[in-house]
Design a protein around this motif. Structure first.
Motif, PDB file in Angstrom:
ATOM      1  N   ILE A  86       1.871 -10.375  -9.582  1.00  0.00           N
ATOM      2  CA  ILE A  86       0.609 -10.056  -8.899  1.00  0.00           C
ATOM      3  C   ILE A  86       0.377  -8.556  -8.833  1.00  0.00           C
ATOM      4  N   TYR A  87      -0.849  -8.168  -9.111  1.00  0.00           N
ATOM      5  CA  TYR A  87      -1.279  -6.791  -8.865  1.00  0.00           C
ATOM      6  C   TYR A  87      -2.233  -6.844  -7.673  1.00  0.00           C
ATOM      7  N   LEU A  88      -1.854  -6.209  -6.561  1.00  0.00           N
ATOM      8  CA  LEU A  88      -2.740  -6.142  -5.394  1.00  0.00           C
ATOM      9  C   LEU A  88      -3.931  -5.272  -5.766  1.00  0.00           C
ATOM     10  N   SER A  89      -5.129  -5.824  -5.627  1.00  0.00           N
ATOM     11  CA  SER A  89      -6.296  -5.113  -6.135  1.00  0.00           C
ATOM     12  C   SER A  89      -7.564  -5.604  -5.437  1.00  0.00           C
ATOM     13  N   PRO A  90      -8.462  -4.687  -5.067  1.00  0.00           N
ATOM     14  CA  PRO A  90      -9.693  -5.139  -4.410  1.00  0.00           C
ATOM     15  C   PRO A  90     -10.572  -6.001  -5.321  1.00  0.00           C
ATOM     16  N   CYS A 113       2.060  -2.583  -6.403  1.00  0.00           N
ATOM     17  CA  CYS A 113       1.187  -1.859  -5.476  1.00  0.00           C
ATOM     18  C   CYS A 113       0.558  -0.679  -6.213  1.00  0.00           C
ATOM     19  N   GLY A 114      -0.747  -0.695  -6.325  1.00  0.00           N
ATOM     20  CA  GLY A 114      -1.442   0.412  -6.981  1.00  0.00           C
ATOM     21  C   GLY A 114      -1.645   1.576  -6.023  1.00  0.00           C
ATOM     22  N   ARG A 115      -1.935   2.721  -6.596  1.00  0.00           N
ATOM     23  CA  ARG A 115      -2.350   3.925  -5.844  1.00  0.00           C
ATOM     24  C   ARG A 115      -3.430   4.605  -6.664  1.00  0.00           C
ATOM     25  N   TYR A 116      -3.973   5.668  -6.192  1.00  0.00           N
ATOM     26  CA  TYR A 116      -5.024   6.439  -6.899  1.00  0.00           C
ATOM     27  C   TYR A 116      -6.215   5.512  -7.204  1.00  0.00           C
ATOM     28  N   GLU A 117      -6.731   5.589  -8.451  1.00  0.00           N
ATOM     29  CA  GLU A 117      -7.872   4.738  -8.819  1.00  0.00           C
ATOM     30  C   GLU A 117      -7.435   3.351  -9.269  1.00  0.00           C
ATOM     31  N   GLY A 118      -6.133   3.144  -9.350  1.00  0.00           N
ATOM     32  CA  GLY A 118      -5.627   1.855  -9.801  1.00  0.00           C
ATOM     33  C   GLY A 118      -4.800   2.008 -11.065  1.00  0.00           C
ATOM     34  N   SER A 133      -6.634  -9.786  -3.851  1.00  0.00           N
ATOM     35  CA  SER A 133      -7.208  -8.855  -2.875  1.00  0.00           C
ATOM     36  C   SER A 133      -6.966  -9.387  -1.471  1.00  0.00           C
ATOM     37  N   ILE A 134      -6.820  -8.506  -0.492  1.00  0.00           N
ATOM     38  CA  ILE A 134      -6.712  -9.025   0.886  1.00  0.00           C
ATOM     39  C   ILE A 134      -8.053  -8.947   1.602  1.00  0.00           C
ATOM     40  N   GLY A 135      -9.116  -8.582   0.929  1.00  0.00           N
ATOM     41  CA  GLY A 135     -10.436  -8.584   1.557  1.00  0.00           C
ATOM     42  C   GLY A 135     -11.365  -7.594   0.892  1.00  0.00           C
ATOM     43  N   ASP A 136     -12.628  -7.696   1.238  1.00  0.00           N
ATOM     44  CA  ASP A 136     -13.650  -6.873   0.591  1.00  0.00           C
ATOM     45  C   ASP A 136     -13.756  -5.495   1.242  1.00  0.00           C
ATOM     46  N   PHE A 137     -12.709  -4.712   1.069  1.00  0.00           N
ATOM     47  CA  PHE A 137     -12.672  -3.325   1.532  1.00  0.00           C
ATOM     48  C   PHE A 137     -11.619  -2.629   0.670  1.00  0.00           C
ATOM     49  N   VAL A 138     -11.618  -1.303   0.708  1.00  0.00           N
ATOM     50  CA  VAL A 138     -10.699  -0.575  -0.185  1.00  0.00           C
ATOM     51  C   VAL A 138      -9.647   0.166   0.634  1.00  0.00           C
ATOM     52  N   LEU A 139      -8.383  -0.155   0.358  1.00  0.00           N
ATOM     53  CA  LEU A 139      -7.251   0.541   0.985  1.00  0.00           C
ATOM     54  C   LEU A 139      -6.857   1.724   0.111  1.00  0.00           C
ATOM     55  N   ALA A 140      -5.980   2.571   0.639  1.00  0.00           N
ATOM     56  CA  ALA A 140      -5.510   3.716  -0.150  1.00  0.00           C
ATOM     57  C   ALA A 140      -4.441   3.295  -1.156  1.00  0.00           C
ATOM     58  N   GLY A 141      -3.793   2.166  -0.883  1.00  0.00           N
ATOM     59  CA  GLY A 141      -2.736   1.711  -1.774  1.00  0.00           C
ATOM     60  C   GLY A 141      -2.426   0.247  -1.532  1.00  0.00           C
ATOM     61  N   GLY A 142      -1.618  -0.353  -2.409  1.00  0.00           N
ATOM     62  CA  GLY A 142      -1.340  -1.782  -2.329  1.00  0.00           C
ATOM     63  C   GLY A 142      -0.229  -2.168  -1.360  1.00  0.00           C
TER      64      GLY A 142
HETATM   65  C1  LIG Z   1      -7.908   3.419  -3.741  1.00  0.00           C
HETATM   66  S1  LIG Z   1      -7.429   1.845  -4.303  1.00  0.00           S
HETATM   67  C2  LIG Z   1      -8.254   1.742  -5.866  1.00  0.00           C
HETATM   68  C3  LIG Z   1      -9.631   1.221  -5.740  1.00  0.00           C
HETATM   69  C4  LIG Z   1     -10.329   1.032  -7.079  1.00  0.00           C
HETATM   70  N1  LIG Z   1     -10.627   2.289  -7.678  1.00  0.00           N
HETATM   71  C5  LIG Z   1     -11.614   0.246  -6.869  1.00  0.00           C
HETATM   72  O1  LIG Z   1     -12.646   0.833  -6.596  1.00  0.00           O
HETATM   73  O2  LIG Z   1     -11.565  -0.987  -6.968  1.00  0.00           O
HETATM   74  C6  LIG Z   1      -5.748   2.050  -4.731  1.00  0.00           C
HETATM   75  C7  LIG Z   1      -4.918   0.793  -4.707  1.00  0.00           C
HETATM   76  O3  LIG Z   1      -4.953   0.203  -3.413  1.00  0.00           O
HETATM   77  C8  LIG Z   1      -4.758  -1.187  -3.517  1.00  0.00           C
HETATM   78  N2  LIG Z   1      -5.867  -1.857  -2.801  1.00  0.00           N
HETATM   79  C9  LIG Z   1      -6.963  -1.264  -2.305  1.00  0.00           C
HETATM   80  N3  LIG Z   1      -7.754  -2.153  -1.690  1.00  0.00           N
HETATM   81  C10 LIG Z   1      -7.151  -3.340  -1.772  1.00  0.00           C
HETATM   82  C11 LIG Z   1      -7.489  -4.646  -1.325  1.00  0.00           C
HETATM   83  N4  LIG Z   1      -8.618  -4.907  -0.675  1.00  0.00           N
HETATM   84  N5  LIG Z   1      -6.614  -5.650  -1.587  1.00  0.00           N
HETATM   85  C12 LIG Z   1      -5.471  -5.405  -2.255  1.00  0.00           C
HETATM   86  N6  LIG Z   1      -5.102  -4.193  -2.711  1.00  0.00           N
HETATM   87  C13 LIG Z   1      -5.925  -3.161  -2.472  1.00  0.00           C
HETATM   88  C14 LIG Z   1      -4.714  -1.536  -4.996  1.00  0.00           C
HETATM   89  O4  LIG Z   1      -3.361  -1.702  -5.384  1.00  0.00           O
HETATM   90  C15 LIG Z   1      -5.329  -0.312  -5.644  1.00  0.00           C
HETATM   91  O5  LIG Z   1      -4.848  -0.099  -6.942  1.00  0.00           O
END
Ligand SMILES: C[S@@+](CC[C@H](N)C(=O)[O-])C[C@H]1O[C@@H](n2cnc3c(N)ncnc32)[C@H](O)[C@@H]1O
Length: 244
Positions: A86-90, A113-118, A133-142
């Protein structure tokens, strides 16, 4: 034994809250296993870089496909192939209790767990990573998202909570309340607090009346707060009746 393997740039963040309370006790008692691998250990150059600028321009950095691929291969060499990668991702499938049940029933999960832009799309494709994804919002990392997923799974594992009944009755459960309703309200002592009293039926000791009241409350709460879930509940009840 259920195992979660985390690939992260912040291994020190784990177990964090997962080491506390009943999930933490389960971890210490060997009811489940947590392994972390530092993605940076798989960097290929002398600067240990894990990211680079995006092709096509734009803000931020992207995690490199070669580094992530090496980290996944490293995890597989050490712990074997995970049942789910699994890749945690929005952008992913939104985590819900049905997916939690699926993942808890799998032997092992690998969580990137991603960081930066992914992460570079090519490694997501080449490794066949499922995006969650854990929900419709953006975290700083996974990392926090991985903890959410793990905590939700671990509490379903045999022996972790101790009281299996708790699981059947709670929100989104498949047990006594059935059909994925939200849970009914709870009350404890004192019986009167700031002029508010506990519903009489709960003090009646009448188990059937209490069960009916809780079912009604769960239905009302779900209809009011989550009409989408309520509709599904009504449909599944209707289908079950027709099948009889
Ligand atoms: C700043 S976010 C990248 C956001 C990406 N550029 C976008 O707009 O979809 C960095 C990392 O946080 C994790 N992340 C952010 N929001 C998440 C979410 N709602 N669920 C799961 N992982 C999340 C992911 O691993 C992602 O690669």
């Amino acid at each position: 034994m259920w195992q979660a393997t985390i690939l992260t740039l912040f291994p020190d963040a784990f177990p964090g809250i997962l080491g506390a309370s009943l999930p933490g006790k389960g971890l210490k008692e060997g009811l489940w296993r947590l392994e972390t691998l530092d993605i940076r250990a798989f960097a290929r150059d002398k600067h240990a870089s894990v990211d680079d600028t995006p092709y096509g321009g734009g803000a931020g950095m992207v995690m490199r496909a070669d580094v992530i691929d090496a980290a996944i291969q490293g995890a597989e060499a050490k712990f074997g192939k995970p049942a789910r990668k699994i890749y945690l991702s929005p952008r992913g499938r939104v985590l819900d209790q049905a997916l939690v049940r699926e993942l808890a029933a799998a032997e092992s999960v690998l969580l990137l767990c991603g960081r930066y832009e992914g992460v570079d799309q090519r490694v997501i494709d080449a490794q066949g990573l499922e995006e969650v994804s854990i929900g419709d919002f953006v975290l700083a990392g996974g990392e926090v998202a991985a903890m959410v997923l793990i905590e939700a799974c671990v509490r379903l594992l045999p022996g972790v909570l101790g009281n299996a009944e708790t699981l059947g009755e709670e929100s989104f459960g498949i047990g006594a309340l059935g059909g994925g309703l939200l849970e009914y309200p709870h009350y404890t002592r004192p019986a009167e607090w700031q002029g508010a009293v506990v519903p009489e039926v709960l003090m009646s000791g009448h188990h059937e009346k209490i069960r009916v009241w809780r079912q009604e409350q769960a239905e009302k709460m779900t209809q009011l707060r989550r009409p989408d879930l309520y509709e599904r509940y009504v449909m599944s009840k209707k289908n079950a009746k027709e099948e009889k």
